[in-house]
Design a protein around this motif. Structure first.
Motif, mmCIF file in Angstrom:
data_model
loop_
_atom_site.group_PDB
_atom_site.id
_atom_site.type_symbol
_atom_site.label_atom_id
_atom_site.label_comp_id
_atom_site.label_asym_id
_atom_site.label_seq_id
_atom_site.Cartn_x
_atom_site.Cartn_y
_atom_site.Cartn_z
ATOM 1 N N ALA A 159 -49.237 32.969 -92.727
ATOM 2 C CA ALA A 159 -48.975 34.296 -93.322
ATOM 3 C C ALA A 159 -49.459 35.341 -92.364
ATOM 4 C CB ALA A 159 -49.703 34.465 -94.656
ATOM 5 N N ALA A 160 -48.295 35.700 -91.633
ATOM 6 C CA ALA A 160 -48.583 36.695 -90.580
ATOM 7 C C ALA A 160 -48.011 38.033 -90.993
ATOM 8 C CB ALA A 160 -47.949 36.240 -89.267
ATOM 9 N N GLY A 161 -48.745 38.807 -91.766
ATOM 10 C CA GLY A 161 -48.276 40.135 -92.184
ATOM 11 C C GLY A 161 -47.326 40.022 -93.354
ATOM 12 N N THR A 162 -47.102 41.120 -94.064
ATOM 13 C CA THR A 162 -46.250 41.154 -95.233
ATOM 14 C C THR A 162 -45.342 42.354 -95.162
ATOM 15 O OG1 THR A 162 -47.917 40.066 -96.567
ATOM 16 C CG2 THR A 162 -46.213 41.253 -97.746
ATOM 17 N N ALA A 163 -44.039 42.127 -95.458
ATOM 18 C CA ALA A 163 -43.087 43.236 -95.505
ATOM 19 C C ALA A 163 -42.277 43.108 -96.766
ATOM 20 C CB ALA A 163 -42.168 43.204 -94.289
ATOM 21 N N CYS A 164 -42.001 44.188 -97.427
ATOM 22 C CA CYS A 164 -41.223 44.151 -98.661
ATOM 23 C C CYS A 164 -40.159 45.215 -98.615
ATOM 24 C CB CYS A 164 -42.149 44.405 -99.853
ATOM 25 S SG CYS A 164 -41.272 44.733 -101.382
ATOM 26 N N GLY A 192 -47.884 27.141 -93.620
ATOM 27 C CA GLY A 192 -46.499 26.716 -93.438
ATOM 28 C C GLY A 192 -45.499 27.756 -93.914
ATOM 29 N N TYR A 193 -45.921 28.570 -94.885
ATOM 30 C CA TYR A 193 -45.034 29.589 -95.448
ATOM 31 C C TYR A 193 -45.222 30.907 -94.684
ATOM 32 C CZ TYR A 193 -44.393 26.268 -99.236
ATOM 33 O OH TYR A 193 -44.106 25.146 -99.969
ATOM 34 N N ARG A 194 -44.669 30.946 -93.483
ATOM 35 C CA ARG A 194 -44.816 32.145 -92.659
ATOM 36 C C ARG A 194 -43.909 33.273 -93.131
ATOM 37 N NH1 ARG A 194 -44.337 31.453 -86.527
ATOM 38 N NH2 ARG A 194 -42.353 30.448 -87.050
ATOM 39 N N ALA A 195 -42.860 32.945 -93.864
ATOM 40 C CA ALA A 195 -41.938 33.958 -94.383
ATOM 41 C C ALA A 195 -41.401 33.489 -95.729
ATOM 42 C CB ALA A 195 -40.783 34.201 -93.415
ATOM 43 N N VAL A 196 -41.238 34.420 -96.644
ATOM 44 C CA VAL A 196 -40.650 34.144 -97.953
ATOM 45 C C VAL A 196 -39.761 35.330 -98.317
ATOM 46 C CG1 VAL A 196 -41.060 33.752 -100.413
ATOM 47 C CG2 VAL A 196 -42.629 32.768 -98.722
ATOM 48 N N SER A 197 -38.538 35.037 -98.737
ATOM 49 C CA SER A 197 -37.631 36.068 -99.240
ATOM 50 C C SER A 197 -37.203 35.696 -100.648
ATOM 51 C CB SER A 197 -36.395 36.193 -98.347
ATOM 52 O OG SER A 197 -36.724 36.706 -97.075
ATOM 53 N N VAL A 253 -43.040 36.730 -91.449
ATOM 54 C CA VAL A 253 -42.311 36.761 -90.184
ATOM 55 C C VAL A 253 -41.568 35.442 -90.005
ATOM 56 C CG1 VAL A 253 -42.528 36.995 -87.680
ATOM 57 C CG2 VAL A 253 -44.046 38.286 -89.179
ATOM 58 N N LEU A 254 -40.296 35.530 -89.591
ATOM 59 C CA LEU A 254 -39.476 34.343 -89.359
ATOM 60 C C LEU A 254 -39.943 33.599 -88.109
ATOM 61 C CD1 LEU A 254 -36.039 36.042 -90.054
ATOM 62 C CD2 LEU A 254 -37.194 34.389 -91.548
ATOM 63 N N PRO A 255 -39.517 32.345 -87.927
ATOM 64 C CA PRO A 255 -39.899 31.606 -86.709
ATOM 65 C C PRO A 255 -39.535 32.338 -85.421
ATOM 66 C CG PRO A 255 -38.978 30.107 -88.328
ATOM 67 C CD PRO A 255 -38.799 31.490 -88.887
ATOM 68 N N SER A 256 -38.507 33.165 -85.462
ATOM 69 C CA SER A 256 -38.094 33.922 -84.278
ATOM 70 C C SER A 256 -39.019 35.087 -83.968
ATOM 71 C CB SER A 256 -36.683 34.475 -84.494
ATOM 72 O OG SER A 256 -36.684 35.435 -85.555
ATOM 73 N N GLY A 257 -39.897 35.420 -84.902
ATOM 74 C CA GLY A 257 -40.740 36.587 -84.742
ATOM 75 C C GLY A 257 -40.205 37.818 -85.445
#
Length: 374
Positions: free
Chosen positions: A19-24, A62-67, A83-87
């Motif tokens: 969990a690298a940062g959060t965006a909504c 493991g859950y670096r991004a969730v939509s 953040v997605l695997p691509s950054g």
């Protein structure tokens, strides 16, 4: 509330391309949001239910991004964390492979075909596939029917090919690409049913793919064309795909490991903005096709199956749900037609318990939504 248990469900569904940062995002893009998009106050309410549950999920690295999407009180709200695997950060245009959630689209097509008189649920499936020996789709005097296929009680196996557990992803994708309709029917003609049709629940992507093939035959159109004609024309979805062209590759949550296309069992790729439209179609009310597609065909105690949807306590909880696992994504959708409420969650993460975890967080979001003041 129902907890979905399936010890290696996500691992099995990798094969379904069958969990690298959060965006909504404050709200869906204006040209993609369903009618009745959230007001600022409604957005704050919905996100007060979503944020703590997604953040709890993302304590697992493991859950670096969730939509996802929440449909609540007539409004659809998309959201994106991490953040997605691509950054890149995900947004409403990010494309996720929803895998076996494709089956719920197939369920709508089947319901439409029943309404059109193109098929009957209790006619032997072999009647629609003359090239298959009827004895192959029967056991103990019971023929496999579309009802059995729609409710995973046909006795057909989970897969017909490409299910070797130690096969690397590139080899598995190549195998699936070679597993076209001709190969599918060749293998189906040699299949042995694992149980008497109608007797035992056995999740089968073979059965769902077979529904799609029967519908293609009965309408004389491809699965993609049937989706456009009977589903997308109603839902307004414009960003759901069987294959992604070069112009959209950069929008994929995980560009590597995308399956070879879609069929009745799996393979659709969608944006959260369009999943919002899909949920709105189910939950805005007044649609006879939706009523039919979500009415249980089999119910055993608390659990059952409708037209490819799993059902839970239809007389009280009124929950319908489905999971989806692709090579690099896991997804979950649950809807509550009686309450006009639904949740979709997706992540570029695969683990044996990923869909169960998404299920738990969706359940918790729903519980929080129910406690919100009017």
């Amino acid at each position: 509330m129902h907890r979905f248990h399936s010890p290696r469900f996500a691992a099995l569904l990798l094969l379904i391309a069958s969990a690298a940062g959060t965006a909504c995002s404050a709200e869906p893009e204006k040209d993609r949001a369903p009618a009745g998009g959230p007001t600022a106050a409604a957005t704050r309410q919905i996100m007060s239910a979503v944020e703590p549950e997604v953040e709890r999920l993302m304590t697992d690295p493991g859950y670096r991004a969730v939509s996802g999407v929440v449909y609540f009180r007539g409004r659809a709200q998309t959201f994106h964390f991490g953040v997605l695997p691509s950054g890149r950060r995900p947004d409403d245009r990010t494309l996720y492979e929803v895998a076996s959630i494709t089956k719920t689209y197939t369920g709508l097509l089947l319901a439409q075909a029943v309404r059109d008189g193109k098929v009957e649920l209790d006619v032997p499936v072999s009647a629609y596939l003359p090239e298959i020996d009827p004895a192959r789709l029967a056991r103990d005097g019971q023929d496999v029917t579309l009802r059995h296929l729609a409710t995973h009680t046909s006795g057909l196996p989970v897969f017909l090919t490409c299910d070797e557990g130690d096969m690397p992803d590139p080899a598995r994708i190549a195998c699936l690409e070679a597993h076209d309709d001709r190969d599918f029917l060749t293998r189906l003609a040699r299949v042995d049913l694992l149980s008497e049709p109608g007797r035992t629940y056995l999740y089968s992507s073979v059965g769902s793919r077979l529904i799609g093939l029967v519908l293609e035959r009965r309408y004389g159109a491809s699965y993609e064309d049937l989706l456009q004609r009977f589903v997308f024309a109603r839902t307004g979805e414009t960003d759901v795909h069987c294959r992604i062209g070069p112009q959209d590759q950069a929008r994929l949550a995980t560009p590597e490991g995308i399956g070879p296309g879609c069929n009745g069992g799996s393979g659709l790729i969608a944006s959260t903005a369009d999943i919002a439209r899909y949920l709105a179609f189910y939950l805005s009310g007044g649609n006879d096709l939706v009523v039919q597609a979500t009415t249980p065909l089999v119910q055993q105690g608390q659990w059952g199956r409708a037209y490819q949807w799993n059902t839970y306590r239809p007389d009280t909880e009124g929950m319908l749900y489905h999971g989806g696992g692709a090579f690099n994504t896991s997804s979950w959708v649950s809807i509550y037609p009686r309450e006009g409420m639904g949740v979709f969650l997706t992540t570029p993460h695969v683990a044996s318990d990923a869909q169960e975890e998404l299920n738990e967080r969706a359940n918790a979001i729903v519980a929080r939504l129910r406690r919100l003041p009017e």
